[in-house]
Write a protein that holds these residues in place. Structure first.
Motif, mmCIF file in Angstrom:
data_model
loop_
_atom_site.group_PDB
_atom_site.id
_atom_site.type_symbol
_atom_site.label_atom_id
_atom_site.label_comp_id
_atom_site.label_asym_id
_atom_site.label_seq_id
_atom_site.Cartn_x
_atom_site.Cartn_y
_atom_site.Cartn_z
ATOM 1 N N ALA A 143 50.961 -3.980 -46.225
ATOM 2 C CA ALA A 143 52.763 -4.353 -46.271
ATOM 3 C C ALA A 143 53.551 -4.868 -46.648
ATOM 4 C CB ALA A 143 52.816 -2.701 -46.250
ATOM 5 N N SER A 144 53.318 -5.529 -45.166
ATOM 6 C CA SER A 144 53.676 -7.030 -44.370
ATOM 7 C C SER A 144 53.622 -8.035 -45.081
ATOM 8 C CB SER A 144 54.175 -7.581 -43.081
ATOM 9 O OG SER A 144 54.186 -6.110 -42.492
ATOM 10 N N LEU A 145 52.286 -8.513 -45.739
ATOM 11 C CA LEU A 145 52.173 -9.325 -46.638
ATOM 12 C C LEU A 145 53.289 -9.303 -47.696
ATOM 13 C CD1 LEU A 145 50.872 -12.330 -46.278
ATOM 14 C CD2 LEU A 145 48.475 -11.348 -46.847
ATOM 15 N N SER A 146 52.726 -8.346 -47.828
ATOM 16 C CA SER A 146 52.722 -8.032 -49.952
ATOM 17 C C SER A 146 53.934 -8.250 -50.223
ATOM 18 C CB SER A 146 52.641 -6.278 -50.577
ATOM 19 O OG SER A 146 53.173 -6.649 -52.039
ATOM 20 N N ALA A 147 55.166 -7.543 -48.917
ATOM 21 C CA ALA A 147 56.633 -7.902 -49.618
ATOM 22 C C ALA A 147 57.078 -9.063 -49.218
ATOM 23 C CB ALA A 147 57.021 -7.358 -47.906
ATOM 24 N N PHE A 148 55.997 -9.850 -48.294
ATOM 25 C CA PHE A 148 56.056 -11.376 -48.284
ATOM 26 C C PHE A 148 56.265 -12.271 -49.587
ATOM 27 C CE2 PHE A 148 54.912 -15.614 -47.085
ATOM 28 C CZ PHE A 148 55.893 -16.180 -45.862
ATOM 29 N N ARG A 149 54.703 -11.580 -49.872
ATOM 30 C CA ARG A 149 54.493 -12.711 -50.964
ATOM 31 C C ARG A 149 55.707 -11.948 -52.256
ATOM 32 N NH1 ARG A 149 48.196 -11.822 -50.127
ATOM 33 N NH2 ARG A 149 47.728 -13.744 -49.185
ATOM 34 N N ARG A 150 55.851 -11.367 -52.021
ATOM 35 C CA ARG A 150 57.112 -10.342 -52.897
ATOM 36 C C ARG A 150 58.685 -11.731 -53.225
ATOM 37 N NH1 ARG A 150 54.873 -6.651 -56.552
ATOM 38 N NH2 ARG A 150 53.367 -6.146 -55.852
ATOM 39 N N THR A 151 58.424 -12.018 -51.633
ATOM 40 C CA THR A 151 59.755 -12.468 -51.824
ATOM 41 C C THR A 151 60.113 -13.674 -52.200
ATOM 42 O OG1 THR A 151 60.457 -10.825 -50.395
ATOM 43 C CG2 THR A 151 61.437 -12.591 -50.248
ATOM 44 N N VAL A 152 58.824 -14.714 -51.724
ATOM 45 C CA VAL A 152 59.576 -16.127 -51.220
ATOM 46 C C VAL A 152 57.777 -16.741 -51.929
ATOM 47 C CG1 VAL A 152 61.054 -16.379 -49.806
ATOM 48 C CG2 VAL A 152 58.903 -16.672 -48.898
ATOM 49 N N SER A 153 57.646 -17.828 -52.985
ATOM 50 C CA SER A 153 56.928 -18.537 -53.220
ATOM 51 C C SER A 153 55.577 -19.164 -52.001
ATOM 52 C CB SER A 153 56.942 -18.911 -54.860
ATOM 53 O OG SER A 153 56.442 -18.366 -55.641
ATOM 54 N N PHE A 154 55.847 -18.992 -51.715
ATOM 55 C CA PHE A 154 54.973 -19.609 -49.966
ATOM 56 C C PHE A 154 53.797 -19.975 -49.150
ATOM 57 C CE2 PHE A 154 54.511 -20.940 -45.629
ATOM 58 C CZ PHE A 154 55.732 -22.400 -45.742
ATOM 59 N N PRO A 155 52.722 -20.838 -49.319
ATOM 60 C CA PRO A 155 51.229 -20.388 -49.863
ATOM 61 C C PRO A 155 51.052 -19.382 -48.620
ATOM 62 C CG PRO A 155 51.810 -22.565 -49.573
ATOM 63 C CD PRO A 155 53.333 -22.239 -49.728
ATOM 64 N N SER A 156 50.579 -18.379 -47.998
ATOM 65 C CA SER A 156 49.964 -17.445 -46.851
ATOM 66 C C SER A 156 48.910 -16.017 -47.141
ATOM 67 C CB SER A 156 50.787 -16.273 -47.436
ATOM 68 O OG SER A 156 50.638 -15.632 -48.946
ATOM 69 N N GLU A 157 48.423 -16.904 -45.834
ATOM 70 C CA GLU A 157 47.259 -15.813 -45.817
ATOM 71 C C GLU A 157 47.088 -14.127 -45.157
ATOM 72 O OE1 GLU A 157 44.223 -17.284 -46.400
ATOM 73 O OE2 GLU A 157 44.614 -18.289 -47.871
ATOM 74 N N GLY A 158 46.038 -14.090 -45.794
ATOM 75 C CA GLY A 158 46.326 -12.634 -44.419
ATOM 76 C C GLY A 158 44.883 -12.249 -43.743
ATOM 77 N N LEU A 159 44.518 -11.928 -42.735
ATOM 78 C CA LEU A 159 43.391 -12.150 -41.792
ATOM 79 C C LEU A 159 43.743 -10.570 -40.917
ATOM 80 C CD1 LEU A 159 40.341 -12.969 -40.912
ATOM 81 C CD2 LEU A 159 41.214 -13.636 -39.209
ATOM 82 N N VAL A 160 42.506 -9.427 -41.270
ATOM 83 C CA VAL A 160 42.567 -8.240 -40.395
ATOM 84 C C VAL A 160 40.894 -8.653 -39.900
ATOM 85 C CG1 VAL A 160 41.711 -5.860 -40.637
ATOM 86 C CG2 VAL A 160 43.718 -6.740 -42.155
ATOM 87 N N THR A 161 40.897 -8.035 -38.503
ATOM 88 C CA THR A 161 39.868 -8.441 -38.084
ATOM 89 C C THR A 161 39.750 -7.019 -36.698
ATOM 90 O OG1 THR A 161 37.826 -9.811 -37.099
ATOM 91 C CG2 THR A 161 40.041 -10.663 -37.234
ATOM 92 N N TYR A 162 38.803 -7.464 -36.158
ATOM 93 C CA TYR A 162 38.773 -7.004 -34.158
ATOM 94 C C TYR A 162 39.819 -7.869 -33.540
ATOM 95 C CZ TYR A 162 34.982 -3.537 -36.172
ATOM 96 O OH TYR A 162 34.996 -2.846 -36.519
ATOM 97 N N GLY A 163 40.558 -7.164 -32.491
ATOM 98 C CA GLY A 163 41.161 -7.451 -31.277
ATOM 99 C C GLY A 163 40.752 -8.548 -30.583
#
Length: 364
Positions: free
Chosen positions: A275-295
């Protein structure tokens, strides 16, 4: 034939290990955002970083007066946005027992940032500071945005002014306070400047964000998520400027140019990261990465979002991946003049979009 079968089995196991161990969130091809970046934002960010990293400098238990000056500056900015009952400043002071000698960096007066002996940790009063912007419809639902304002305490090769780590995140926090203090969301937004993220307090009961997160665990409210702003100011367009940990390079074609921002979370925070990354990408054109893994994957829990994970709260670290990019990470050369304030402004503008979305009731 048997070798071919074993080979296919090995490939199957690798692919499934990838799926179980970590997940990269690619850009889904959002429409080009039309949000403009405030022309003065970059200079305001620069101004905050220069106060913290140039005028004040070292901000740690080895330089407690630096911590105090930084806390005073942040409180002053928060106070300028205070308009009760809509927005109020929250202060939390605490002391702690003396730490074991093996956890402390014992410097001589010549080595210490102030040229003076360091007082016992038990004699230092540490401060967390927050600006709380009360929600208009669901004030019992709280979105926390945090950044630590302390700097590395001379543990890793010399005292440093901590511009990227983490005056950059603190500057972003102050600009989010400026943006939302008169623009409340449906949910309560709590912007927190934490002390003592760095060693020797890291992942201990004295870590400022853990002290504050424990306070946040109240029966009359629900913290719906936490955004940790951790080193967001260093970027490069040079080929090879981004190191890629082997655990990611083994499975993904990761970028090797350090021009992007990353959203990182654990599996329990997967929906919140998305949700956070989607909102970011819908707001600005800026290179972004998302990663989900174990702590437990190295580096994934290296900031204040860890403290909220301990409370069972979904949380995401937003970072330039400083240890994998910034050669001045935890070194004296982590100075204000090495940061890219124009790109920081784009990232902070994107974060404004994140807060706007996540601050709405009903959003995960």
């Amino acid at each position: 034939m048997k070798a071919a079968v074993y080979g296919l089995l090995g490939l199957f196991l690798v692919l499934n290990l990838n799926a179980c161990l970590l997940e990269r969130i690619p850009d889904a091809g959002h429409a080009v955002p039309d949000r403009t970046v405030d022309t003065g934002l970059a200079e305001r960010l620069r101004g905050h970083v220069e106060v913290l990293a140039v005028e004040i400098g070292q901000r740690s238990y080895l330089a407690p007066e630096g911590l105090d000056r930084a806390a005073d500056y942040i409180e002053g900015r928060f106070r300028s946005y205070e308009a009760a009952p809509t927005s109020t400043v929250l202060l939390q002071s605490y002391r702690m027992p003396e730490l074991p000698d093996e956890r402390l960096h014992r410097c001589t007066p010549v080595e210490c940032p102030t040229g003076q002996p360091v007082p016992p940790v038990s004699e230092i009063e540490f401060r967390n500071l927050a600006l709380e912007i009360r929600g208009t419809k669901r004030p019992d639902e709280v979105l926390v945005i945090g950044a630590h304002y302390d700097s590395d305490g001379c543990e890793s090769g010399g005292c440093n002014p901590g511009a990227d780590d983490n005056a950059s995140g603190t500057a972003a926090l102050l600009e989010l306070a400026r943006e939302f203090h008169a623009n409340p969301r449906e949910r309560t937004v709590r912007l927190v400047a934490f002390t003592n993220e760095e060693e020797p307090f890291f992942h201990t009961q004295a870590m400022g964000s853990l002290v504050f997160a424990s306070r946040d665990d109240r029966p009359d409210e629900m913290v719906v998520g936490m955004l940790s702003l951790e080193t967001i100011g260093y970027y490069s367009d040079e080929p090879g400027s981004q190191d890629v940990p082997w655990i990611m390079s083994a499975f993904f074609d990761m970028p090797t140019v350090g021009n992007f921002i990353t959203f990182v979370g654990d599996w329990d925070s997967e929906d919140f990261v998305r949700a956070s990354l989607s909102a970011f990408r819908r707001t600005v054109s800026f290179p972004s990465e998302g990663l989900v893994t174990y702590g437990w994957v190295e580096g994934v829990d290296w900031s204040d979002h860890w403290s909220y994970w301990q409370q069972g709260v979904p949380a995401v670290m937003i970072t330039d991946t400083a240890p994998n990019r910034n050669r001045c990470y935890h070194k004296p050369c982590d100075t204000a003049d090495t940061l890219d304030y124009d790109r920081m402004a784009h990232v902070v503008t994107g974060l404004m979009g994140v807060v706007e979305v996540l601050g709405q009731a009903g959003t995960k």
